[in-house]
Design an enzyme around this catalytic site. Sequence first.
Site, PDB file in Angstrom:
ATOM      1  N   GLY A  27       4.323  -5.632   3.335  1.00 53.21           N
ATOM      2  CA  GLY A  27       4.970  -6.435   2.303  1.00 53.21           C
ATOM      3  C   GLY A  27       6.205  -5.770   1.726  1.00 53.21           C
ATOM      4  N   HIS A  33      12.557  -6.166   7.433  1.00 55.63           N
ATOM      5  CA  HIS A  33      11.457  -7.060   7.841  1.00 55.63           C
ATOM      6  C   HIS A  33      12.016  -8.359   8.416  1.00 55.63           C
ATOM      7  CE1 HIS A  33       9.428  -4.567   4.670  1.00 55.63           C
ATOM      8  NE2 HIS A  33       8.506  -4.520   5.607  1.00 55.63           N
ATOM      9  N   GLN A  57      -3.699   4.699   5.402  1.00 56.13           N
ATOM     10  CA  GLN A  57      -2.549   5.503   5.832  1.00 56.13           C
ATOM     11  C   GLN A  57      -1.879   6.230   4.660  1.00 56.13           C
ATOM     12  OE1 GLN A  57      -0.625   1.791   7.448  1.00 56.13           O
ATOM     13  NE2 GLN A  57       1.256   2.793   6.796  1.00 56.13           N
ATOM     14  N   GLN A 149       6.023   6.350  14.194  1.00 57.91           N
ATOM     15  CA  GLN A 149       5.012   5.277  14.196  1.00 57.91           C
ATOM     16  C   GLN A 149       5.101   4.487  15.508  1.00 57.91           C
ATOM     17  OE1 GLN A 149       3.815   2.723  10.751  1.00 57.91           O
ATOM     18  NE2 GLN A 149       5.335   1.320  11.570  1.00 57.91           N
ATOM     19  N   VAL A 172      17.778  -1.265  10.062  1.00 60.04           N
ATOM     20  CA  VAL A 172      18.763  -2.018   9.265  1.00 60.04           C
ATOM     21  C   VAL A 172      19.165  -1.127   8.090  1.00 60.04           C
ATOM     22  CG1 VAL A 172      19.203  -4.113   7.936  1.00 60.04           C
ATOM     23  CG2 VAL A 172      17.691  -4.199   9.929  1.00 60.04           C
ATOM     24  N   SER A 181      14.199   0.476   3.132  1.00 62.51           N
ATOM     25  CA  SER A 181      12.802   0.872   3.016  1.00 62.51           C
ATOM     26  C   SER A 181      12.276   0.296   1.714  1.00 62.51           C
ATOM     27  CB  SER A 181      12.695   2.403   2.973  1.00 62.51           C
ATOM     28  OG  SER A 181      11.452   2.785   2.416  1.00 62.51           O
ATOM     29  N   SER A 182      11.017  -0.108   1.723  1.00 62.47           N
ATOM     30  CA  SER A 182      10.428  -0.630   0.480  1.00 62.47           C
ATOM     31  C   SER A 182      10.459   0.438  -0.601  1.00 62.47           C
ATOM     32  CB  SER A 182       8.996  -1.078   0.735  1.00 62.47           C
ATOM     33  OG  SER A 182       8.984  -1.992   1.811  1.00 62.47           O
ATOM     34  N   ARG A 183      10.422   1.712  -0.195  1.00 59.42           N
ATOM     35  CA  ARG A 183      10.390   2.807  -1.175  1.00 59.42           C
ATOM     36  C   ARG A 183      11.759   3.056  -1.812  1.00 59.42           C
ATOM     37  NH1 ARG A 183       6.250   4.981   2.641  1.00 59.42           N
ATOM     38  NH2 ARG A 183       4.325   5.022   1.441  1.00 59.42           N
TER      39      ARG A 183
END
Length: 254
Positions: A27, A33, A57, A149, A172, A181-183
Site C-alpha cells: 500500500g 506502484h 518482514q 528482493q 521511478v 518509496s512509501s518511506r
Amino acid sequence: MKIVRTIADASGLVTHDGTVGLVPTMGAFHEGHLALFRAARAENDLVVASLFVNPAQFAANEDLDTYPRDEQRDSKTAEEAGVDLLFAPETGELYPPGFQTWVEVEELGSRLEGERRPGHFRGVATICLKLFNIVRPDRAYFGQKDAQQVAVVKRMVRDLDLEVAIRVVPTVRDADGLALSSRNAYLSPKERELALALPRALATKDAAQARARLNGLDVDYVEVADFEPRVLAAALRVGKTRLIDNVVLDKEAQ
Ligand code: PAF
C-alpha cells in the site's frame, strides 16, 4: 474493481481463462506502484493487486506500526490504474494461529539488506509464495528499486519450480532524483535534501566514488551486488528513516 479480504474469495474470483498479473504491495501507493499496475495491465487479462503490510518482514525495532496505511486512497488509486481485484486481507487471514512454515532463500537473503534486517527476506519470500499460491498468477510485478528482493523472489521461483514469470519494472524517481518509496513520507524537507546524496552517489556507478560522496552520512553499505543484472546498491539512514536505492551497472540490462 472488487475488494476481497479472504483467501477463498481471492482465489475464487481469479479466473484462469486468460492471463493473470499480480502486483504484490504493502500500500501507500505512489508513481512506482502505478508503473507496476500499468505494466501488469498492459500484458494481462486480469490484474490482481495485494495490499498487505506484512508483519513478517519487519523486525521488532522497525516501522510496522507507523508504516503509512490509507486503504481508501489506495483502493481508489488502484481502481483508476486498472486493477480488477484488490486482495486486502487482515493479518490473521494470512498468518492464522499456529502458523510456522517459512521460506528461507539462504545465501541471497542473508547479505546486504538481509544482514542488516535479519528475517526480512524470510518474511518477503514467505508472503510472496503464499500470494503466488492464492492468486496463481502467470506474471508477478516487482520494482527494480528493491533489487535484492527481486533477486530473492527470482531465486525462490527457480528453486521451488514455481510457474510464475517475474517482471521487473525500472525504478521511478522524483524530479530531484530520489527514488520513490512509501518511506519518503517520513522525511522532513531538510532530511530530504540530505537524502538526495544517495541517488547522486549511486549515479557515479562506482563504489569508491559513491562511498566518498556519502562520507559523513549514516551509511549502512555501498556495494556492488552480483544480482541479475549487477547493481551498485546502497542503504542510508537519514534521521529515523532508512532508505535504499541502486543503479543497474550492466549496460545491456538498462
Ligand atoms: O515490496 C513490497 O512492497 C513488499 O516487500 C512485498 C513484495 C509486497 C511483500 O510484502
